[in-house]
Design an enzyme around this catalytic site. Structure first.
Site, PDB file in Angstrom:
ATOM      1  N   ASP A  53      -7.767 -66.775   6.193  1.00  0.00           N
ATOM      2  CA  ASP A  53      -6.725 -65.762   6.031  1.00  0.00           C
ATOM      3  C   ASP A  53      -6.279 -65.115   7.339  1.00  0.00           C
ATOM      4  O   ASP A  53      -5.156 -64.633   7.441  1.00  0.00           O
ATOM      5  CB  ASP A  53      -7.148 -64.694   5.011  1.00  0.00           C
ATOM      6  CG  ASP A  53      -8.568 -64.185   5.243  1.00  0.00           C
ATOM      7  OD1 ASP A  53      -9.166 -64.510   6.291  1.00  0.00           O
ATOM      8  OD2 ASP A  53      -9.060 -63.455   4.373  1.00  0.00           O
ATOM      9  N   ASP A 460     -17.311 -56.926   9.252  1.00  0.00           N
ATOM     10  CA  ASP A 460     -17.852 -57.585   8.051  1.00  0.00           C
ATOM     11  C   ASP A 460     -19.279 -58.120   8.162  1.00  0.00           C
ATOM     12  O   ASP A 460     -19.992 -58.155   7.166  1.00  0.00           O
ATOM     13  CB  ASP A 460     -16.966 -58.750   7.595  1.00  0.00           C
ATOM     14  CG  ASP A 460     -15.615 -58.286   7.104  1.00  0.00           C
ATOM     15  OD1 ASP A 460     -15.498 -57.096   6.742  1.00  0.00           O
ATOM     16  OD2 ASP A 460     -14.685 -59.092   7.090  1.00  0.00           O
TER      17      ASP A 460
END
Ligand SMILES: *[C@@H]1O[C@H](CO)[C@@H](O)[C@H](O)[C@H]1NC(C)=O
Ligand SMILES: *[C@@H]1O[C@H](CO)[C@@H](O)[C@H](O)[C@H]1NC(C)=O
Ligand SMILES: *[C@@H]1O[C@H](CO)[C@@H](O)[C@H](O)[C@H]1NC(C)=O
Length: 843
Positions: A53, A460
């Site tokens: 993405d 993340d």
């Protein structure tokens, strides 16, 4: 002859040394973010692509590894091309690959999207810019594929757009595109109309295009095409039987949910569709799986579970082309205890699960999972009950090998080579198969002289430590644990004691103190209990004083804070909130800061700051790099150029105005007397990475044709230990490194030895977006939860002991350090562990 030799020698000495920098990834391994789509070539064995993405497109190699193929197009202005919203292969030419690129359809991305096409498996690309945006990192990005090539006519492609832009068609192999006016559905579902930043308030649009390769031709084009849309109010699946002249909703279809995948099984002439009640990738609490029999025109509900067992939507859908009727479907998100995968060998009449409840809460697992290609994933997925993954939108069975399968998750890409063992042996071997996929969103880099070669703070997945330059090609065995933050925003080492490292977590809702400290160069960590706990400051930038006794923290929204000897953090009011900071790497007392165009210096380890030397007409300081080994030497990047001070910021001279609008700046060990200065900025070769080995007098483009995405979100470190080596952190393509010799710089003034430091100022729109919209934020949430089930307790900071000498210190209490008079023994089973000269703690 002699003359010639002399001339040649002279030439060899004087010829400008062409900086030959060849970039490659530091190997973190295992992806580290969401893999929303995988496509296998239907007719040529071994050809497959995985899309990400925010980190571009990857091509599969024969040894299960992946090669990035979109780096060259992700230039500074082309950064959004690392958002891949769809990929398509030409069924009749295995060398051709197409992708729909663009990252956001809201204001975060100013650029329209594009269709890119390659005739050589991604080695080179041509680009056709569309008249609207494409959202590779938007909601619904795991639906697909939205782009498809006519299997019977390679010139024809269709693309299903977002944002109400409808269906688009090319009849010249993707070079030009026109809107299909006969297709009027637009996929009207909007996840959250009230979202003011536009991220969730756009129409998801069209979700997939699937040609029926078994249908006949009309005017040389495949006559039957299915299109999925994000619509749960009227119809979501449309069909044409006349090659796109007219379209209608497929009769008898379910209308309740959104179709995520629509795949043809040509031998059966059936379309299989997974549905979820959300657009993904994080949501989905209900869903269904259907078979549409094209011959009979009938829909069959083949949803594997029902009732209270159905608490998720369906995403990934693998159709075995060699065994008609064999399917694997995945829960889109089953947050507890784990994802579920279902397999059927009878077209969905019956299903078996990859795990089942035994004696609750025990599970029978019909798989083993291994992470040998990315060992850090092992502790990551064992931090809670979710091993198989989440955000499973991509799941593919190799059309030439029923045993070979791949599936993407929010964290990585899994797969294996014995899928058919599911049926008889009930034991499938799953591995991390993301070797070569480097998807980290890098937030800061550091290299410590005579210390850790590379510290990588990431979004993340917290962060990673590479001990030496020899370790850069070995995937780390762990991410930064204890404390585990979903994301880290900054890391720094103490210049005179480089084994001392500090980092800051970026969890707004973090239930653990957001500062972690290490005394072994970032191999292991401890929570700094002096930091405020839940609800306190988080994120921003951290600096360690040269002697490792003081932490300065310019937090994301909580102002500038300071802690000495791990005692309670206190506000530093003399430095503006949000200031860029850096510690002098040799003089313990000196800390530098900047806000707007003003430079500040503290001479008392950050207790107080005062405005110091001026930076010309600069209005924005982007970064401060303290010289890794020379006290008082400071480099500052600004909107108008680069400034240098050799008197601890009292005065500055402009080192260059050749590079302007400068972003991050760093110093790295050089092969001559000078440290090499690296900087991202606007220079003669455009917006790129430049290097100077003559203190900023001349600059060389060392980026070359390598794309790093937006330079404003790139992080930078020069190697402190390996001459000429430099590291670049990207927002979604991991860390790159290269080494070379930069021309110029002989006989310059400064001598030094040892390392680099930059200060980063992250938080460009681009990078701040990532952690909310991509990847494993969910997985890390669960990790944080499990971390928080550990002590958090009342524990202790280093403030003066409340107990007497005869007492024993409790868990987490201080038990030693210069000037400490409290108990030196710890209550069993804890031992007193030295953190630094001033602080030992019971751990
Ligand atoms: C469509 O889906 C959304 C999201 O699940 C839901 O809020 C909405 O009620 C659904 N609409 C209909 C008509 O079912
Ligand atoms: C689809 O329908 C046709 C006609 O009724 C039937 O012959 C065929 O077996 C069906 N296919 C599948 C896979 O059920
Ligand atoms: C499944 O296979 C793996 C590797 O082949 C083996 O180690 C494991 O014991 C097997 N599990 C079961 C339940 O048979």
């Amino acid at each position: 002859m002699k003359y010639l030799q002399a001339a040649q020698l002279l030439l060899a000495v004087l010829a400008p040394v062409r900086a030959a920098f060849t970039w490659q990834n530091v190997k973190i391994g295992g992806g580290g973010g969401f893999v929303p789509g995988i496509v296998f070539h239907p007719k040529t064995k071994g050809v497959a692509y995985a899309r990400t993405d925010i980190g571009g497109l990857y091509r599969l190699n024969a040894d299960d590894s992946w090669t990035a193929v979109t780096d060259s197009i992700a230039t500074d202005s082309g950064w959004n091309k690392w958002g891949i919203d769809a990929v398509a292969l030409d069924p009749n030419d295995a060398n051709k690959v197409y992708a729909a690129v663009g990252m956001y359809t809201n204001s975060w991305d100013p650029n329209n999207g594009a269709i890119i096409r390659s005739p050589d498996k991604g080695a080179t690309w041509s680009t056709t810019t569309l008249s609207f945006k494409v959202g590779g990192n938007m909601p619904g990005r795991g639906m697909g594929e939205r782009l498809a090539v006519d299997p019977q006519n390679s010139k024809i492609l269709y693309f299903g757009a977002r944002s109400g832009n409808g269906l688009w068609k090319s009849t010249d192999s993707g070079a030009t595109w026109t809107k299909v006016s006969s297709f009027t559905a637009t996929g009207t579902y909007i996840p959250d109309a009230s979202d003011s930043n536009g991220y969730n308030s756009d129409k998801i649009g069209l979700t997939w295009v699937t040609f029926d390769s078994t249908s006949g031709l009309v005017n040389g084009a495949t006559s039957r095409i299915f299109v999925g849309t994000a619509d749960n109010t009227t119809a979501s699946v449309y069909v044409t039987n006349d090659a796109g002249a007219t379209w209608a909703p497929v009769a008898g279809q379910p209308v309740k949910y959104f179709p995520h995948k629509g795949k043809l099984q040509p031998a059966q002439k059936c379309l299989y569709i997974t549905y979820a009640d959300g657009a993904g990738p994080y949501d989905g609490t209900l869903g269904a799986v259907y078979q549409y029999n094209i011959t009979a025109g009938t829909w069959t509900d083949i949803t594997p579970v029902s009732g209270s067992d159905l608490y998720f939507g369906f995403g990934g859908l693998g159709v075995d082309m060699l065994k008609p009727g064999t399917l694997v479907v995945a829960s889109l998100n089953s947050w507890w205890p784990d994802a579920q995968l279902f397999r059927s060998t009878d077209s969905g009449a019956t299903w078996s699960k990859i795990w089942e409840w035994a004696n609750y809460p025990a599970q029978n697992l019909y798989y083993t999972i291994s992470t040998s290609k990315a060992p850090w994933i092992d502790p990551f997925i064992n931090a809670d009950t979710k091993h198989l993954g989440w955000m499973i939108e991509a799941l593919e069975i190799d059309p030439f090998d029923s045993n070979h399968w791949l599936y993407g998750t929010g964290l990585t890409l899994f797969g294996g080579h014995d899928l058919t063992n599911w049926d008889a042996k009930k034991n499938v071997t799953i591995q991390v198969l993301a070797d070569g996929i480097e998807e980290m969103s890098v937030q800061e880099l550091r290299s410590a002289p005579s210390g850790t070669e590379l510290l990588v703070a990431v979004g993340d997945d917290n962060g990673f430590t590479f001990k030496s330059a020899d370790s850069l090609n070995t995937a780390p065995s762990t991410y930064w644990q204890n404390p585990t933050y979903a994301s880290s925003s900054s890391v720094d080492y103490a210049g005179n004691k480089p084994a001392n490292v500090v980092r800051v977590g970026n969890d707004a809702s973090g239930s653990v103190q957001q500062i972690g400290v290490s005394t072994d160069g970032g191999a292991t960590w401890n929570i700094d209990y002096a930091a405020p706990a839940t609800g306190g400051p988080y994120g921003g930038q951290v600096a360690y004083c040269a002697d490792g006794d003081t932490v300065i923290w310019s937090s994301s929204a909580g102002g500038v804070l300071r802690s000495q000897f791990q005692s309670t953090f206190t506000a530093v009011s003399s430095l503006p909130s949000g200031a860029v900071i850096a510690a002098d790497k040799r003089s313990n007392a000196y800390i530098y800061g900047a806000s707007g165009g003003s430079f500040y210096v503290s001479k008392d380890t950050g207790a107080t700051f005062a405005k110091a030397g001026t930076l010309g007409a600069a209005t924005s300081v982007r970064d401060i790099a303290a010289h890794p080994t020379t006290a008082g030497e400071v480099w500052v990047s600004t909107d108008i150029g680069i400034f240098r001070s050799t008197d601890s910021g009292a005065t500055f001279t402009q080192a260059t105005s050749e590079i302007t609008d400068v972003q991050q700046i760093a110093l790295g060990l050089g092969s001559g007397t000078n440290w090499v200065v690296y900087a991202f900025g606007t220079g003669p070769a455009g917006n790129k990475l430049y290097a100077s080995s003559d203190l900023g007098a001349t600059w060389t483009d060392i980026q070359g044709s390598q794309g790093f995405g937006a330079i404003s979100s790139c992080k930078l470190a020069g190697s402190a230990n390996k001459a000429g080596q430099v590291y670049v952190g990207t927002n979604g393509r991991g860390v790159f490194y290269a080494s070379g010799v930069v021309a110029g710089g002989s006989g310059s003034s400064i001598t030094s030895k040892a390392l680099s430091s930059t200060t980063s100022k992250a938080t460009s729109t681009v990078s701040s977006v990532k952690t909310t919209s991509s990847a494993s934020s969910v997985g890390t949430t669960s990790k944080t939860l499990s971390t928080s089930t550990k002590p958090a307790s009342t524990s202790k900071t280093s403030t003066a002991p409340t107990t007497t000498n005869t007492a024993v210190a409790k868990h987490y209490e201080q038990c030693g350090g210069i000037g400490f008079t409290g108990p030196a023994t710890c209550v069993s089973p804890y031992t007193c562990q030295k953190q630094n000269d001033y602080y030992s703690q019971c751990l």
